[in-house]
Design a protein around this motif. Structure first.
Motif, PDB file in Angstrom:
ATOM      1  N   ILE A  24       6.073   8.825  -7.522  1.00  0.00           N
ATOM      2  CA  ILE A  24       4.624   9.057  -7.474  1.00  0.00           C
ATOM      3  C   ILE A  24       4.252   9.838  -6.217  1.00  0.00           C
ATOM      4  O   ILE A  24       3.507  10.821  -6.273  1.00  0.00           O
ATOM      5  CB  ILE A  24       3.846   7.715  -7.519  1.00  0.00           C
ATOM      6  CG1 ILE A  24       4.083   7.004  -8.856  1.00  0.00           C
ATOM      7  CG2 ILE A  24       2.351   7.949  -7.312  1.00  0.00           C
ATOM      8  CD1 ILE A  24       3.445   5.631  -8.927  1.00  0.00           C
ATOM      9  N   LEU A  47       2.658  18.540  -6.173  1.00  0.00           N
ATOM     10  CA  LEU A  47       1.920  19.062  -7.323  1.00  0.00           C
ATOM     11  C   LEU A  47       1.215  20.409  -7.056  1.00  0.00           C
ATOM     12  O   LEU A  47       1.360  21.340  -7.841  1.00  0.00           O
ATOM     13  CB  LEU A  47       0.930  18.009  -7.834  1.00  0.00           C
ATOM     14  CG  LEU A  47       0.318  18.280  -9.205  1.00  0.00           C
ATOM     15  CD1 LEU A  47       1.391  18.443 -10.259  1.00  0.00           C
ATOM     16  CD2 LEU A  47      -0.626  17.149  -9.599  1.00  0.00           C
ATOM     17  N   PRO A  48       0.474  20.540  -5.933  1.00  0.00           N
ATOM     18  CA  PRO A  48      -0.182  21.827  -5.685  1.00  0.00           C
ATOM     19  C   PRO A  48       0.804  22.994  -5.619  1.00  0.00           C
ATOM     20  O   PRO A  48       0.477  24.103  -6.039  1.00  0.00           O
ATOM     21  CB  PRO A  48      -0.849  21.629  -4.322  1.00  0.00           C
ATOM     22  CG  PRO A  48      -1.004  20.164  -4.182  1.00  0.00           C
ATOM     23  CD  PRO A  48       0.160  19.558  -4.894  1.00  0.00           C
ATOM     24  N   PRO A  85      -5.344  20.298  -1.242  1.00  0.00           N
ATOM     25  CA  PRO A  85      -4.552  19.245  -0.590  1.00  0.00           C
ATOM     26  C   PRO A  85      -3.331  19.779   0.157  1.00  0.00           C
ATOM     27  O   PRO A  85      -2.852  19.139   1.083  1.00  0.00           O
ATOM     28  CB  PRO A  85      -4.118  18.359  -1.765  1.00  0.00           C
ATOM     29  CG  PRO A  85      -5.143  18.572  -2.793  1.00  0.00           C
ATOM     30  CD  PRO A  85      -5.551  20.002  -2.658  1.00  0.00           C
ATOM     31  N   MET A  86      -2.846  20.963  -0.229  1.00  0.00           N
ATOM     32  CA  MET A  86      -1.709  21.576   0.446  1.00  0.00           C
ATOM     33  C   MET A  86      -1.952  21.714   1.942  1.00  0.00           C
ATOM     34  O   MET A  86      -1.020  21.737   2.722  1.00  0.00           O
ATOM     35  CB  MET A  86      -1.493  22.968  -0.149  1.00  0.00           C
ATOM     36  CG  MET A  86      -0.117  23.230  -0.636  1.00  0.00           C
ATOM     37  SD  MET A  86      -0.047  24.553  -1.859  1.00  0.00           S
ATOM     38  CE  MET A  86      -0.603  25.992  -1.007  1.00  0.00           C
ATOM     39  N   PHE A 127       1.010  16.424   5.125  1.00  0.00           N
ATOM     40  CA  PHE A 127       1.560  15.627   4.028  1.00  0.00           C
ATOM     41  C   PHE A 127       1.787  14.164   4.413  1.00  0.00           C
ATOM     42  O   PHE A 127       1.642  13.280   3.578  1.00  0.00           O
ATOM     43  CB  PHE A 127       2.829  16.265   3.439  1.00  0.00           C
ATOM     44  CG  PHE A 127       4.100  15.969   4.173  1.00  0.00           C
ATOM     45  CD1 PHE A 127       4.471  16.730   5.265  1.00  0.00           C
ATOM     46  CD2 PHE A 127       4.947  14.945   3.753  1.00  0.00           C
ATOM     47  CE1 PHE A 127       5.653  16.475   5.941  1.00  0.00           C
ATOM     48  CE2 PHE A 127       6.135  14.678   4.433  1.00  0.00           C
ATOM     49  CZ  PHE A 127       6.484  15.436   5.524  1.00  0.00           C
ATOM     50  N   VAL A 166       5.491  13.492  -6.380  1.00  0.00           N
ATOM     51  CA  VAL A 166       4.658  14.290  -7.279  1.00  0.00           C
ATOM     52  C   VAL A 166       3.322  14.601  -6.608  1.00  0.00           C
ATOM     53  O   VAL A 166       2.834  15.736  -6.623  1.00  0.00           O
ATOM     54  CB  VAL A 166       4.440  13.561  -8.624  1.00  0.00           C
ATOM     55  CG1 VAL A 166       3.391  14.280  -9.465  1.00  0.00           C
ATOM     56  CG2 VAL A 166       5.748  13.465  -9.394  1.00  0.00           C
ATOM     57  N   TYR A 167       2.745  13.594  -5.969  1.00  0.00           N
ATOM     58  CA  TYR A 167       1.471  13.754  -5.264  1.00  0.00           C
ATOM     59  C   TYR A 167       1.594  14.835  -4.191  1.00  0.00           C
ATOM     60  O   TYR A 167       0.717  15.674  -4.023  1.00  0.00           O
ATOM     61  CB  TYR A 167       1.103  12.417  -4.625  1.00  0.00           C
ATOM     62  CG  TYR A 167      -0.230  12.381  -3.936  1.00  0.00           C
ATOM     63  CD1 TYR A 167      -1.404  12.481  -4.652  1.00  0.00           C
ATOM     64  CD2 TYR A 167      -0.307  12.204  -2.557  1.00  0.00           C
ATOM     65  CE1 TYR A 167      -2.627  12.427  -4.022  1.00  0.00           C
ATOM     66  CE2 TYR A 167      -1.532  12.143  -1.915  1.00  0.00           C
ATOM     67  CZ  TYR A 167      -2.684  12.254  -2.647  1.00  0.00           C
ATOM     68  OH  TYR A 167      -3.892  12.200  -2.017  1.00  0.00           O
ATOM     69  N   ARG A 170      -1.476  12.442   3.831  1.00  0.00           N
ATOM     70  CA  ARG A 170      -1.766  12.281   2.398  1.00  0.00           C
ATOM     71  C   ARG A 170      -0.936  11.152   1.798  1.00  0.00           C
ATOM     72  O   ARG A 170      -1.437  10.342   1.021  1.00  0.00           O
ATOM     73  CB  ARG A 170      -1.487  13.589   1.648  1.00  0.00           C
ATOM     74  CG  ARG A 170      -2.606  14.585   1.782  1.00  0.00           C
ATOM     75  CD  ARG A 170      -2.439  15.722   0.816  1.00  0.00           C
ATOM     76  NE  ARG A 170      -1.276  16.535   1.133  1.00  0.00           N
ATOM     77  CZ  ARG A 170      -0.418  16.971   0.223  1.00  0.00           C
ATOM     78  NH1 ARG A 170      -0.582  16.679  -1.043  1.00  0.00           N
ATOM     79  NH2 ARG A 170       0.604  17.715   0.592  1.00  0.00           N
ATOM     80  N   ALA A 185      -2.334   7.834   2.725  1.00  0.00           N
ATOM     81  CA  ALA A 185      -3.491   7.473   1.902  1.00  0.00           C
ATOM     82  C   ALA A 185      -3.047   6.923   0.551  1.00  0.00           C
ATOM     83  O   ALA A 185      -3.506   5.856   0.116  1.00  0.00           O
ATOM     84  CB  ALA A 185      -4.381   8.702   1.701  1.00  0.00           C
ATOM     85  N   LEU A 186      -2.112   7.640  -0.087  1.00  0.00           N
ATOM     86  CA  LEU A 186      -1.647   7.206  -1.394  1.00  0.00           C
ATOM     87  C   LEU A 186      -0.956   5.843  -1.299  1.00  0.00           C
ATOM     88  O   LEU A 186      -1.121   4.980  -2.166  1.00  0.00           O
ATOM     89  CB  LEU A 186      -0.677   8.245  -1.964  1.00  0.00           C
ATOM     90  CG  LEU A 186      -0.114   7.958  -3.348  1.00  0.00           C
ATOM     91  CD1 LEU A 186      -1.222   7.886  -4.373  1.00  0.00           C
ATOM     92  CD2 LEU A 186       0.895   9.023  -3.752  1.00  0.00           C
ATOM     93  N   ILE A 238       2.620  17.926 -15.562  1.00  0.00           N
ATOM     94  CA  ILE A 238       1.205  17.828 -15.178  1.00  0.00           C
ATOM     95  C   ILE A 238       0.651  19.218 -14.864  1.00  0.00           C
ATOM     96  O   ILE A 238      -0.448  19.573 -15.294  1.00  0.00           O
ATOM     97  CB  ILE A 238       1.015  16.911 -13.945  1.00  0.00           C
ATOM     98  CG1 ILE A 238       1.559  15.517 -14.240  1.00  0.00           C
ATOM     99  CG2 ILE A 238      -0.458  16.843 -13.545  1.00  0.00           C
ATOM    100  CD1 ILE A 238       1.498  14.585 -13.046  1.00  0.00           C
TER     101      ILE A 238
END
Lengths: 263, 262
Positions: free
Chosen positions: B136, B143-144, B103-104, B108, B139-140, B111, B114-115, B77
């Motif tokens: 998932i 990712l940043p 988002p970093m 965490f 990765v969420y 976050r 939320a996900l 990604i």
């Protein structure tokens, strides 16, 4: 790559990154206890967030800890960077090697090893907060060091010599000639330390007093079966933090733009 | 004059002492606990027990699987995103990078919460797909941290090289494979370093999506709760050695790149 594909990739990734937090922020303003079931507008979550003593002490504790750790780490890291900049090559090599350790190490191992040393071996009481502060400093200081060092390498060394030749005391020359030049590095080191401490879960879990909670440890405990009221109040907290971070980023961008235009 | 140099140099002492006491010494203690039996004699017993137990080896394999899949998905990604931001349609919009990195700075655990809420609406019950949900969420979360180093390395890439490659008749796939990818190896290496190890040890993500399978980090967590410092140290020592090998390997790759460039 075609333009359309590029826009699509950017759009989908942003969707993935932002949809959860935006939806949660939206629902924090309702009386729903679950995503999907829309009920009326309500500020109850925000009221709970700022009236429940447990939540308030958790938020205040996290922020105070982050500031204390950031101040100590920045001080230690800046002094360390200046010192090792002027030290012999070998000394600097050793410092930079040791400095890399917490950066590449897993946080779990950092937290656990400091816990074994300070709490198990040295028998320092967790309730004194000493192990927690030391462990988080061990996590944050290397990053402060790493943000100051490049500024030292770029600075004009002769300014310090000039200040000394003009009769300044060493400490005056340090504060007038070196510190201002490396200030951006110190500031970004401080910010990195704050965000690392705020985000940390593992180091805190292994070294914190039993009765003290940071946002991370509180949220993780709350997911192991908390009351709905607390759960939805945490949505409100997410929304507030999201807003603060967005505002901070916008401010940084505006500031950078005006600086660029000034040049 | 000599005295002032001494003074500046001596500023390093507090940090040197701090590093020795609270970074190096804890690791020495953990390694000591790991390599000795209860009486302080040198012993590899703990490691033999770990590497011959099916349960513990299963945990190691499971963490490696999670870490590899998370890293690969992040890379798949992040690479196109970083490329588009650095060289593609968005290359003149620096603020766009900020949106991906922002988002970093949000805690965490919040976050992931939320996900998690979104996933449980989509799936009905999170417990149905613990493995997929873990990936998932990982990765969420990471990712940043993959986009950042890739962007840094791709934005330094000289665009005239890409034009030269096209002028000499290479297809864009060939340019990607022979020019862009090799030159972005340092970024890939630092991105992988930032994602792989945390993915092996961040057991909070698994806890939060009700994945009860252990990864290496969970073992340390459970030994910590049981006040079992010896076994906790064994796991830490294993992780430390893994990190050591990993950094030696990646260090060599990065080193080779620098040699190749000069």
């Amino acid at each position: 790559m075609k333009k359309a594909v590029q826009h699509m990739v950017i759009f989908l990734t942003l969707l993935f990154l932002y949809v959860p937090i935006i939806i949660l922020s939206f629902y924090s303003f309702t009386s729903s206890t679950m995503i999907g079931s829309v009920r009326g507008f309500s500020l109850q979550n925000y009221v709970t967030l700022f009236t429940e003593p447990e939540l308030i002490s958790m938020m205040v504790g996290t922020v105070v800890l982050a500031l204390v750790v950031a101040v100590l780490s920045t001080l230690l890291g800046t002094m360390g960077a200046i010192g090792s900049f002027y030290a012999k090559r070998g000394t600097r090599g050793l410092i930079e090697l040791a400095n890399e350790v917490p950066v590449v190490n897993a946080d779990v191992v950092t937290g656990f090893s400091v816990c074994v040393l300070l709490i198990v071996l040295f028998r320092i009481d967790k309730a004194t907060y000493i192990p927690l502060v030391i462990a988080q400093c061990a996590l944050c200081t290397p990053f402060a060091y790493l943000s100051v060092m490049p500024r030292l390498k770029q600075m004009d060394v002769s300014l310090y010599e000039a200040a000394m030749d003009l009769g300044a005391t060493p400490s005056r020359a340090m504060f007038r000639a070196i510190i201002p030049q490396i200030m951006p590095g110190i500031a970004s080191g401080f910010m990195t330390a704050v965000t690392l401490s705020l985000d940390d879960y593992f180091v805190a879990t292994y070294t914190k007093p039993a009765t003290f909670d940071t946002i991370s440890t509180y949220v993780v405990n709350a997911t192991r079966g908390a009351q709905t009221q607390i759960k939805t109040a945490l949505w409100a907290l997410s929304a507030i933090i999201f807003l603060i971070v967005v505002l901070a980023v916008v401010c940084m961008n505006v500031q950078r733009k005006t600086e660029e235009e000034a040049q | 004059m000599k005295l002032t140099f001494l003074e500046k140099k001596h500023l390093v002492i507090p940090y040197a002492v701090f590093l020795l006491l609270f970074v190096i010494l804890p690791l020495v203690v953990v390694l000591y606990y790991g390599f000795t039996d209860g009486n302080g004699n040198l012993s590899f017993e703990n490691f033999i027990v770990f590497f011959s137990g099916t349960k513990t080896m299963g945990t190691l394999v499971y963490s490696l699987v999670i870490a590899v899949i998370t890293t690969v998905v992040c890379l798949l990604i992040a690479y196109p995103v970083a490329y588009i931001l650095a060289k593609g349609a968005y290359c003149r919009k620096h603020s766009f990078l900020m949106i991906f990195v922002l988002p970093m700075w949000i805690n965490f655990t919040l976050r992931i919460t939320a996900l998690k809420e979104i996933l449980s609406v989509l799936e009905g019950n999170l417990a149905y797909y613990p493995f997929v949900n873990t990936i998932i969420c990982m990765v969420y979360d990471f990712l940043p941290f993959m986009i950042m180093p890739l962007y840094n390395s791709l934005s330094k890439l000289d665009s005239s090289l890409l034009e030269a490659s096209a002028d000499l008749g290479a297809t864009s796939a060939k340019t990607l494979w022979h020019v862009i990818l090799p030159l972005s190896v340092p970024g890939i290496v630092s991105g992988v370093t930032m994602v792989f190890l945390p993915a092996m040890t961040n057991y909070v993500v698994l806890d939060m999506v009700y994945n009860s399978t252990y990864i290496m980090g969970s073992l340390i967590g459970s030994y910590f709760s049981a006040y079992d410092w010896n076994n906790g140290s064994v796991i830490s020592a294993i992780l430390l050695m893994l990190i050591g090998f990993f950094t030696m390997f990646t260090g060599r790759v990065a080193g080779e790149k620098e040699v190749a460039r000069s």
